[in-house]
Motif scaffolding. Structure first.
Motif, PDB file in Angstrom:
ATOM      1  N   TYR A   1       0.830  -1.210   0.000  1.00 48.81           N
ATOM      2  CA  TYR A   1       0.000   0.000   0.000  1.00 48.81           C
ATOM      3  C   TYR A   1       0.863   1.258   0.000  1.00 48.81           C
ATOM      4  CZ  TYR A   1      -3.486   3.365   1.811  1.00 48.81           C
ATOM      5  OH  TYR A   1      -4.326   4.440   2.005  1.00 48.81           O
ATOM      6  N   THR A   2       0.520   2.200  -0.892  1.00 45.19           N
ATOM      7  CA  THR A   2       1.141   3.522  -0.931  1.00 45.19           C
ATOM      8  C   THR A   2       0.027   4.557  -0.986  1.00 45.19           C
ATOM      9  OG1 THR A   2       3.054   2.657  -2.135  1.00 45.19           O
ATOM     10  CG2 THR A   2       2.731   5.036  -2.173  1.00 45.19           C
ATOM     11  N   SER A   3       0.240   5.702  -0.344  1.00 49.42           N
ATOM     12  CA  SER A   3      -0.820   6.716  -0.266  1.00 49.42           C
ATOM     13  C   SER A   3      -0.330   8.073  -0.734  1.00 49.42           C
ATOM     14  CB  SER A   3      -1.342   6.822   1.165  1.00 49.42           C
ATOM     15  OG  SER A   3      -0.290   7.126   2.064  1.00 49.42           O
ATOM     16  N   ILE A   4      -1.274   8.807  -1.342  1.00 49.92           N
ATOM     17  CA  ILE A   4      -1.050  10.190  -1.756  1.00 49.92           C
ATOM     18  C   ILE A   4      -2.220  11.027  -1.252  1.00 49.92           C
ATOM     19  CG2 ILE A   4      -1.172  11.749  -3.752  1.00 49.92           C
ATOM     20  CD1 ILE A   4       0.527   9.892  -5.326  1.00 49.92           C
ATOM     21  N   ASP A   5      -1.926  12.213  -0.754  1.00 53.16           N
ATOM     22  CA  ASP A   5      -2.983  13.161  -0.412  1.00 53.16           C
ATOM     23  C   ASP A   5      -2.432  14.572  -0.515  1.00 53.16           C
ATOM     24  OD1 ASP A   5      -5.404  14.264   0.388  1.00 53.16           O
ATOM     25  OD2 ASP A   5      -5.707  12.809   1.998  1.00 53.16           O
ATOM     26  N   ALA A   6      -3.352  15.524  -0.574  1.00 55.69           N
ATOM     27  CA  ALA A   6      -2.951  16.924  -0.714  1.00 55.69           C
ATOM     28  C   ALA A   6      -2.352  17.481   0.569  1.00 55.69           C
ATOM     29  CB  ALA A   6      -4.149  17.771  -1.140  1.00 55.69           C
ATOM     30  N   GLU A   7      -2.603  16.818   1.686  1.00 52.36           N
ATOM     31  CA  GLU A   7      -1.991  17.237   2.949  1.00 52.36           C
ATOM     32  C   GLU A   7      -1.749  16.011   3.809  1.00 52.36           C
ATOM     33  OE1 GLU A   7      -6.008  18.322   5.520  1.00 52.36           O
ATOM     34  OE2 GLU A   7      -4.729  19.925   4.769  1.00 52.36           O
ATOM     35  N   GLN A   8      -0.859  16.147   4.764  1.00 53.98           N
ATOM     36  CA  GLN A   8      -0.564  15.044   5.684  1.00 53.98           C
ATOM     37  C   GLN A   8      -1.749  14.821   6.614  1.00 53.98           C
ATOM     38  OE1 GLN A   8       0.669  12.029   6.582  1.00 53.98           O
ATOM     39  NE2 GLN A   8       2.647  12.936   5.926  1.00 53.98           N
ATOM     40  N   ASN A   9      -2.040  13.577   6.932  1.00 51.59           N
ATOM     41  CA  ASN A   9      -3.160  13.293   7.833  1.00 51.59           C
ATOM     42  C   ASN A   9      -2.713  13.333   9.295  1.00 51.59           C
ATOM     43  OD1 ASN A   9      -1.865  10.836   8.327  1.00 51.59           O
ATOM     44  ND2 ASN A   9      -3.173   9.674   6.948  1.00 51.59           N
ATOM     45  N   PRO A  10      -3.651  13.319  10.247  1.00 51.70           N
ATOM     46  CA  PRO A  10      -3.277  13.389  11.666  1.00 51.70           C
ATOM     47  C   PRO A  10      -2.407  12.223  12.123  1.00 51.70           C
ATOM     48  CG  PRO A  10      -5.600  13.918  11.395  1.00 51.70           C
ATOM     49  CD  PRO A  10      -5.117  13.422  10.069  1.00 51.70           C
ATOM     50  N   GLU A  11      -2.530  11.087  11.430  1.00 53.27           N
ATOM     51  CA  GLU A  11      -1.721   9.916  11.794  1.00 53.27           C
ATOM     52  C   GLU A  11      -0.316   9.972  11.206  1.00 53.27           C
ATOM     53  OE1 GLU A  11      -5.994   9.267  11.876  1.00 53.27           O
ATOM     54  OE2 GLU A  11      -4.702   9.730  10.165  1.00 53.27           O
ATOM     55  N   ASN A  12      -0.051  10.982  10.377  1.00 57.84           N
ATOM     56  CA  ASN A  12       1.237  11.146   9.715  1.00 57.84           C
ATOM     57  C   ASN A  12       1.601   9.916   8.877  1.00 57.84           C
ATOM     58  OD1 ASN A  12       3.468  12.885   9.229  1.00 57.84           O
ATOM     59  ND2 ASN A  12       4.756  11.652  10.575  1.00 57.84           N
ATOM     60  N   SER A  13       0.591   9.362   8.185  1.00 57.78           N
ATOM     61  CA  SER A  13       0.806   8.121   7.447  1.00 57.78           C
ATOM     62  C   SER A  13       0.694   8.280   5.933  1.00 57.78           C
ATOM     63  CB  SER A  13      -0.202   7.055   7.909  1.00 57.78           C
ATOM     64  OG  SER A  13      -1.539   7.478   7.703  1.00 57.78           O
ATOM     65  N   VAL A  14       0.558   9.529   5.443  1.00 56.96           N
ATOM     66  CA  VAL A  14       0.530   9.751   4.005  1.00 56.96           C
ATOM     67  C   VAL A  14       1.954   9.654   3.468  1.00 56.96           C
ATOM     68  CG1 VAL A  14      -0.008  11.379   2.157  1.00 56.96           C
ATOM     69  CG2 VAL A  14      -1.504  11.231   4.155  1.00 56.96           C
ATOM     70  N   ASP A  15       2.169   8.797   2.478  1.00 58.47           N
ATOM     71  CA  ASP A  15       3.519   8.566   1.953  1.00 58.47           C
ATOM     72  C   ASP A  15       4.014   9.724   1.099  1.00 58.47           C
ATOM     73  OD1 ASP A  15       3.924   5.823   2.951  1.00 58.47           O
ATOM     74  OD2 ASP A  15       2.256   5.332   1.631  1.00 58.47           O
ATOM     75  N   VAL A  16       3.141  10.249   0.230  1.00 63.02           N
ATOM     76  CA  VAL A  16       3.529  11.354  -0.654  1.00 63.02           C
ATOM     77  C   VAL A  16       2.475  12.448  -0.541  1.00 63.02           C
ATOM     78  CG1 VAL A  16       4.037  12.065  -3.011  1.00 63.02           C
ATOM     79  CG2 VAL A  16       4.630   9.740  -2.259  1.00 63.02           C
ATOM     80  N   VAL A  17       2.899  13.629  -0.135  1.00 64.81           N
ATOM     81  CA  VAL A  17       1.977  14.767  -0.021  1.00 64.81           C
ATOM     82  C   VAL A  17       2.061  15.574  -1.309  1.00 64.81           C
ATOM     83  CG1 VAL A  17       1.391  16.856   1.258  1.00 64.81           C
ATOM     84  CG2 VAL A  17       2.198  14.827   2.484  1.00 64.81           C
TER      85      VAL A  17
END
Length: 243
Positions: free
Chosen positions: A68-84
């Motif tokens: 699993y790899t994740s992308i989002d426009a901002e970091q989430n509260p869990e700090n688990s987004v791989d690429v912002v």
């Protein structure tokens, strides 16, 4: 990048009356479609969750064997987004360095994406040959996550951008019927009197009471047992593309 102050979903549960119909509908379709269309013949399949938020479907993809790899426009509260990063801007080097993916999940994100041409170009670039892209996005739903709510796509919007970037449709459905639309509408509006007159105040209360009664009946799936409510309105677009 842009910042928002909305609450991220840790699971795919409802957070408000206007969510009651679309969230359960999407959860049902996503949980049904993933085991069917997210299967991969790769030895080490890789999945990308675009607009992942707090990653409510991470376990579903990992159970299917994906890294699993994740992308989002901002970091989430869990700090688990791989690429912002934003999917509708040129991809940063770390996103490209991760290589291509067998499966991309993008659920309830595209209404917040300004540049669909860039987004679909990036999807195509990030997919392996025969890789699959699973998109859900609303057709009928109130404004949300403002001011970053830009579009309500039709089925033909998704077909157009898929064709433009070499993605063929394997599965497409307009999810939700007239009852779901009506329930979503009633869950997101309220009545106010037009003046301070007694008549207006009484009528406004009657309207509000009727609204609450009908909404309660719809939530209990009572009215739906007796009739179909048909028309060209529906709640959500659900599409699986293949490169």
């Amino acid at each position: 990048m842009f910042s928002t102050n909305y609450v991220r979903r840790k699971d795919y549960g409802t957070a408000s009356p206007q969510d009651e119909f679309i969230v359960s509908l999407l959860r049902h379709h996503i949980e049904e479609i993933l085991p069917t269309y997210a299967k991969s013949s790769s030895l080490n399949p890789r999945a990308l969750d675009v607009g992942c938020g707090s990653q409510p479907f991470r376990k579903n993809l990992e159970i299917l064997g994906y890294t699993y790899t994740s992308i989002d426009a901002e970091q989430n509260p869990e700090n688990s987004v791989d690429v912002v990063c934003r999917i509708d801007q040129p991809l940063p080097s770390e996103a490209i360095a991760n290589g291509t993916f067998d499966f991309i999940l993008c659920t309830e994100v595209m209404e917040h994406v300004v540049d669909w041409n860039m987004a679909f170009s990036n999807f195509s670039q990030l997919l392996t040959p025969e890789g699959r892209l699973f998109i859900t996005c609303p057709y009928f739903y109130p404004l949300h996550e403002e001011p970053y709510d830009f579009w309500r796509a039709t089925p033909y919007t998704l077909q157009h951008f898929g064709n433009k970037f070499g993605l063929k449709i394997l599965y497409q459905v307009n999810a939700g019927d007239g009852w779901d639309v009506l329930g979503t509408l009633l869950g997101s509006i309220y009545s106010e009197p037009k003046s301070h007159s007694l008549g207006d105040r009484i009528l406004s209360k009657v309207i509000s009471l009727c609204q609450k009664v009908v909404l309660k009946l719809l939530l209990a799936r009572f009215l739906q047992r007796f009739a179909h409510l048909k028309g060209k309105l529906y709640l959500a677009n659900i599409v699986v593309f293949e490169k």
